[in-house]
Design a protein around this motif. Sequence first.
Motif, PDB file in Angstrom:
ATOM      1  N   LEU A  26       0.839  -1.199   0.000  1.00 25.47           N
ATOM      2  CA  LEU A  26       0.000   0.000   0.000  1.00 25.47           C
ATOM      3  C   LEU A  26       0.874   1.248   0.000  1.00 25.47           C
ATOM      4  O   LEU A  26       0.632   2.199  -0.731  1.00 25.47           O
ATOM      5  N   PHE A  27       1.903   1.222   0.834  1.00 26.56           N
ATOM      6  CA  PHE A  27       2.749   2.411   0.949  1.00 26.56           C
ATOM      7  C   PHE A  27       3.878   2.434  -0.079  1.00 26.56           C
ATOM      8  O   PHE A  27       4.415   3.483  -0.382  1.00 26.56           O
ATOM      9  N   ARG A  32       3.852  -4.014  -5.453  1.00 28.62           N
ATOM     10  CA  ARG A  32       2.601  -4.658  -5.828  1.00 28.62           C
ATOM     11  C   ARG A  32       2.766  -5.639  -6.978  1.00 28.62           C
ATOM     12  O   ARG A  32       1.934  -6.503  -7.170  1.00 28.62           O
ATOM     13  N   ARG A 116      -5.136  -6.465 -10.754  1.00 25.58           N
ATOM     14  CA  ARG A 116      -4.313  -5.322 -10.323  1.00 25.58           C
ATOM     15  C   ARG A 116      -4.233  -5.199  -8.804  1.00 25.58           C
ATOM     16  O   ARG A 116      -3.346  -4.545  -8.272  1.00 25.58           O
ATOM     17  N   LYS A 120      -3.701  -6.997  -2.495  1.00 22.55           N
ATOM     18  CA  LYS A 120      -4.771  -6.703  -1.549  1.00 22.55           C
ATOM     19  C   LYS A 120      -5.583  -7.961  -1.271  1.00 22.55           C
ATOM     20  O   LYS A 120      -5.999  -8.217  -0.146  1.00 22.55           O
ATOM     21  N   TYR A 163     -14.567  -3.235  -6.635  1.00 24.90           N
ATOM     22  CA  TYR A 163     -15.474  -2.183  -6.175  1.00 24.90           C
ATOM     23  C   TYR A 163     -15.927  -1.255  -7.302  1.00 24.90           C
ATOM     24  O   TYR A 163     -16.809  -0.441  -7.103  1.00 24.90           O
ATOM     25  N   GLU A 164     -15.286  -1.376  -8.483  1.00 23.71           N
ATOM     26  CA  GLU A 164     -15.700  -0.479  -9.568  1.00 23.71           C
ATOM     27  C   GLU A 164     -17.152  -0.718  -9.946  1.00 23.71           C
ATOM     28  O   GLU A 164     -17.817   0.173 -10.445  1.00 23.71           O
TER      29      GLU A 164
ATOM     30  N   ALA B 374     -11.586   5.310  -4.901  1.00 23.98           N
ATOM     31  CA  ALA B 374     -10.663   4.369  -4.257  1.00 23.98           C
ATOM     32  C   ALA B 374      -9.484   4.082  -5.177  1.00 23.98           C
ATOM     33  O   ALA B 374      -8.364   3.836  -4.726  1.00 23.98           O
ATOM     34  N   ARG B 375      -9.743   4.142  -6.469  1.00 27.55           N
ATOM     35  CA  ARG B 375      -8.694   3.823  -7.424  1.00 27.55           C
ATOM     36  C   ARG B 375      -7.649   4.933  -7.504  1.00 27.55           C
ATOM     37  O   ARG B 375      -6.455   4.655  -7.589  1.00 27.55           O
ATOM     38  N   PRO B 378      -5.710   5.542  -3.187  1.00 25.34           N
ATOM     39  CA  PRO B 378      -5.747   4.333  -2.338  1.00 25.34           C
ATOM     40  C   PRO B 378      -5.375   4.588  -0.884  1.00 25.34           C
ATOM     41  O   PRO B 378      -5.987   4.013   0.020  1.00 25.34           O
ATOM     42  N   LEU B 379      -4.427   5.486  -0.658  1.00 25.44           N
ATOM     43  CA  LEU B 379      -4.023   5.727   0.735  1.00 25.44           C
ATOM     44  C   LEU B 379      -5.149   6.414   1.505  1.00 25.44           C
ATOM     45  O   LEU B 379      -5.474   6.021   2.633  1.00 25.44           O
ATOM     46  N   PHE B 382      -7.711   3.946   2.295  1.00 23.96           N
ATOM     47  CA  PHE B 382      -7.318   3.073   3.403  1.00 23.96           C
ATOM     48  C   PHE B 382      -7.614   3.732   4.741  1.00 23.96           C
ATOM     49  O   PHE B 382      -8.247   3.137   5.627  1.00 23.96           O
ATOM     50  N   PHE B 383      -7.188   4.981   4.875  1.00 23.39           N
ATOM     51  CA  PHE B 383      -7.410   5.656   6.163  1.00 23.39           C
ATOM     52  C   PHE B 383      -8.891   5.889   6.414  1.00 23.39           C
ATOM     53  O   PHE B 383      -9.365   5.776   7.546  1.00 23.39           O
ATOM     54  N   VAL B 385     -11.421   4.034   5.330  1.00 23.46           N
ATOM     55  CA  VAL B 385     -12.077   2.775   5.691  1.00 23.46           C
ATOM     56  C   VAL B 385     -11.732   2.406   7.127  1.00 23.46           C
ATOM     57  O   VAL B 385     -12.594   2.043   7.925  1.00 23.46           O
ATOM     58  N   LEU B 464      -0.218  12.556   5.373  1.00 23.30           N
ATOM     59  CA  LEU B 464       0.061  11.244   5.956  1.00 23.30           C
ATOM     60  C   LEU B 464       0.490  11.391   7.412  1.00 23.30           C
ATOM     61  O   LEU B 464       0.055  10.630   8.286  1.00 23.30           O
TER      62      LEU B 464
END
Lengths: 664, 559
Positions: A26-27, A32, A116, A120, A163-164, B374-375, B378-379, B382-383, B385, B464
């Motif tokens: 994620l970070f 990925r 993609r 996750k 989720y799209e 979300a696409r 993403p960060l 994440f926070f 959610v 962040l």
Amino acid sequence: MNPDLTILLIVLLPAAGAVLNGLLPLFWPRLRKHETVIGTVGTGMVAVPFVLTVVLFVQGYGDPHVATFYTWMGAGDFTVSVAYRVDHLSLIMALVVTGVGALIHLYSVGYMHGDRSYWKFFAYLNLFIFMMLNLVLADNLLVMFLGWEGVGLCSYLLIGFWYEDLKNSAAATKAFVVNRIGDFAFLLAMFILVREVGSLDFATIFAGAEAMSQGTISAVVLLLFIGATGKSAQIPLFVWLPDAMAGPTPVSALIHAATMVTSGLYLLARLSSLVLLAPTVMGVIALTGALTALVAATIAMAQTDIKRVLAYSTVSQLGFMFMATGVGAFFVAIFHVVTHAFFKACLFLGSGSVIHGMHEVEHSLRHKGYRGAFDPQDMRTMGGLKRFMPRTGRTYLMATLAISGIPLTAGFFSKDEILFKAFEFGLDGHAFAWIVWAVGLGTALLTAFYMTRSYMLTFEGAPRWPRADEVQPHESPWTITMPLVVLASLSLIGGFIGLPHLAEKIGLTNWIHGYLAGHEGHPGPVAEAATQTHVGMPAEVGLILLGSAIAVVGVWWSWRFFACHGLGGDALIQGRFKGLYRWWKRSYYWDEFYDRTVVRGVIGGAEHGLAPLDVRLVDGAVNAVAKAAQRISDCVRRLQTGVVQAYALAIVLGVIVVIALIVS
Amino acid sequence: MQIPDLLSVIIFLPLVGALLAMVARSPQAVRMVALVVTTVTFLVSALLWVGFSVPEAASLQFTSGGFHLISDAYDIRYVVGVDGISLLLVLLTTLLGPIVVLSSWKYIQQHVRGYYTLLLILQTGMTGVFCAFDVVLFYIFFELTLIPMYFLIGIWGGENRIYAAVKFVIYTMVGSLLMLVAILYLGHMVGHAVNGGVFTTDYFKVLQFNVPISTQTWLFVLFALAFAIKVPMFPFHTWLPDAHVQAPTGGSVILAGVLLKMGTYGLVRFCLPFFPNAAFDYAILFGTLAVIGVVYGALVSRAQPDAKKLVAYSSVSHLGFVVLGIFAFTLTSLQGAVIQMINHGLSTGALFLLVGMLYERRHTRRMADYGGIARSVPLLTFFMVLTALASAGLPGLNGFVGEFLILVGSFSSTTPGMPLLTAAATTGVILAAVYLLWMLTRVFFGPVQSEENRSMPDLSRRELITLAPLAALMILIGVMPQPFLDRSEPASAHLITLMEQKRAAAPARPTPGMMRPEESTPSREDVQTVRNEWPAPEQPESVYPGARTARSDMHTLDQ
């Protein structure tokens, strides 16, 4: 190895996997892309706990071992620790969770290739295993509830994985909210228990049960059962499970068939000695299970989406497990949980393999310029797939035979035991058990019929997708078929852990009964209802023959029917049942009913009732006060005319009034 | 490690910072001053955590002051200190300080100097509220927070800011002025009874005094009304959505994170121990309003098309839980209420930060304008959610700990009707999932519909940094809340015990009618009883007695 450390590793490794696969990519987006690393870490973090669980199993932790780590929360007299309990019941469940879980992780390596959000997916799956292990290993209801809601969260995340598409996200929300309705009841049960016995530890609850009144016990058990209907998709809260099929297929196999949905059964089995104290509620449980089994089986008859057939079949099979619970045969319920995990995971993964193949077909079709609609999950566009995907076809067939209860397969032993226990309970004087038994028999026939239908429509006959002569699917890679083979084998032989009573005649015992329920003077973790009557040998043989006959007839009938008519068979059934068939097709309009009453009532009420009320009435009152104050000041302001004579007059008047007051 | 006057440093350092900010050269310098000062304040306040003695957590620590505020003729002093409950709230306030400064870094571009000056003054007021152990001093700090907030909303707010700011000030002012009347009356009464006729608002002197029952009722109502507006409890909540929606992000974070807690803190610190009989009498009323707030806030929240308003109404719902926990009078529920105050500050603070970040990117709060982001972010997703789940009370995150303790404690309350109210409040758990997940679906999931949403930039490093500590604490408190609970437990236990003792000491039959202070002096015996049990030494520092063994009335097995 120190058992506490082993338990810690079993629980924490999947959590570590979730952090590694989830937070790091994620970070650092560069990570990925490394599918191999992610897949290996993800699978390994479940496979290793599986091995460790096997070690615990082999070492034979007969006496319950409780590993307490720290105080989770304590306030006043109420304290809850993070504590795990290893006994026969939790070991069996942990074996299923990590074993089937590891296989499905392996399967996902191939199935999710190229997605993609590959990273996750594995993070969520690992998190799920972590939560599920908390659920089954917990030594108190609150840690169990952590797992309980945690698996619900993972289910939410995974149903809405793609989720799209807003539909998937809506299905995810529906699953979470419906589960929360069940969790509401679970919470209330915990509140009552804390009030009555002061603790949520299982040992304390059992010890304190005697001091509780009958009404209280019944209330607690009923509330826990309502909680279980949420997670284990029973009437009235089953509506989320079919929609949950929006998630990737490995998820349907792992979460929505093999493990999470069985946690309601696990909850009742874990508290079996409490449940047995509430006989009335047991009747409710058994009848709810029977009704759910029947309703879901009829719905499954009329579905054309392969995953929806399996989803309703899961609901139906869970109903069977609740029947067992309701007649006090908790170990049978867990037995069916285990065998069901084998064959249903195999069926779902098989359907995933099919969908994988049909995606390939769709891809080629699009490539060749085909523009029509194409649903890779619709059985109506399948057919004849066993030629192209032989391994998938064979394993799917094996699992179908198992779920139908063909003699000596896994499903045969567990389903027969459920029906036998219901029969026995009926003989013992519980009238409701007869109904349960009869419904169970009928549903078994339906099960054999609709499951064979799904096999026939998918794998037999001629291909029905467009341009079938040019476009053909291929068998899936080994990471997909290997788990299928393992699970199919278990579906065939897995039932021998629970031989019928009859086998004692030749010196064989029912291993799972002894393992879970214990022996004379050595009680196991699962209690069972004591019965006065004994079913004689002839009767038992008769029941077994009856069960076998039903399965064989169901499969044979369905096979002949669909081999003969193919897709036209559905139309024939529809012609025969007419209006009823429409109800099956539309799931008895259950969703529409909830939509029109509860959903519209609450959300419509909020949007058109409360929200305007808040603005107009509650806030309106505030603003009205403010306006009133303003108006009063406006009036008073007029007195300040600025004319000196008027002020002088007012002063004189005032003086007169004051003097008058003093004098009088 | 007792640093002399550590607490006063923590309270007034931001005020010094405000002076510095006023003379700083450039807007960037102003921001740096604010950031450094709030960060240093937070670090200094961390010493409180380190130096705080848990075994004596019921007694006041780090006390200082003692000088008269107005004149020697009135026993109104500057007395500050912290017990376990105050400690947690002070730390929440100082933690949010630098976070708010950082979150405003880019967003506030006009009148930068004024903004940060006010922000720093505000922090002094808020910290002081939680440390003041003189009722008038408390009142001064309480009112001190009002003025900077008024300007923050009125100057840097949204399109309807003036209306919101005026409403906020007048509404809360009405409540606090009523409380001022009650404080003056109380000071007189206590002064006559135990202070040789000298007006006193010393917290401990008031605490020792048994207010006659008839007087308790209306004093309680005046105090409680002020706090109920501040919380805000249904039906006094309508200033909140306006203030929240119009306030700049930083203002919303402070409002939700700290200012609302002043209401619940006031209930715990003053209403309950000063007027225990009245509090017991009104428990069901407050419990009912709290539960209405839980359900009503959640439902109205679901109906909002505006993300910020949705979060604002969720506060009404969440604080309903806190008030329920307070008025259930069990140690477990009170502890839950205390930790839930912190939890709400963290998660709702984070929700407002996140909504603010969205607003900075798209300049709209309407959820319909988003979708599918979300696409692209993403960060941020994440926070969001994580925070939404914490707010919805998912086990393993902080919100669950507070909610569960409140509910499980309230269910065991001996007050008739409480179990039923608790069951009703528990539906809030379902509804929280309904409105929060709705927001997630609407804003983050589904197809991307506009180019702006597709190309939205993800979190910057600064953003962040503002979110990370909050997220870390949400997880930490969810997994291991005990260090926090341990610190407030003795103080909570002491409060419960004190209330019961005072109730036991109160005359059984209420004296009818309202009385003037001279008449309302309780009989000698009453005062004497309390004095015997709670000896009153000369210095305020040592008045607060140590922790008694935790007593709770949770287990009623004989039901």
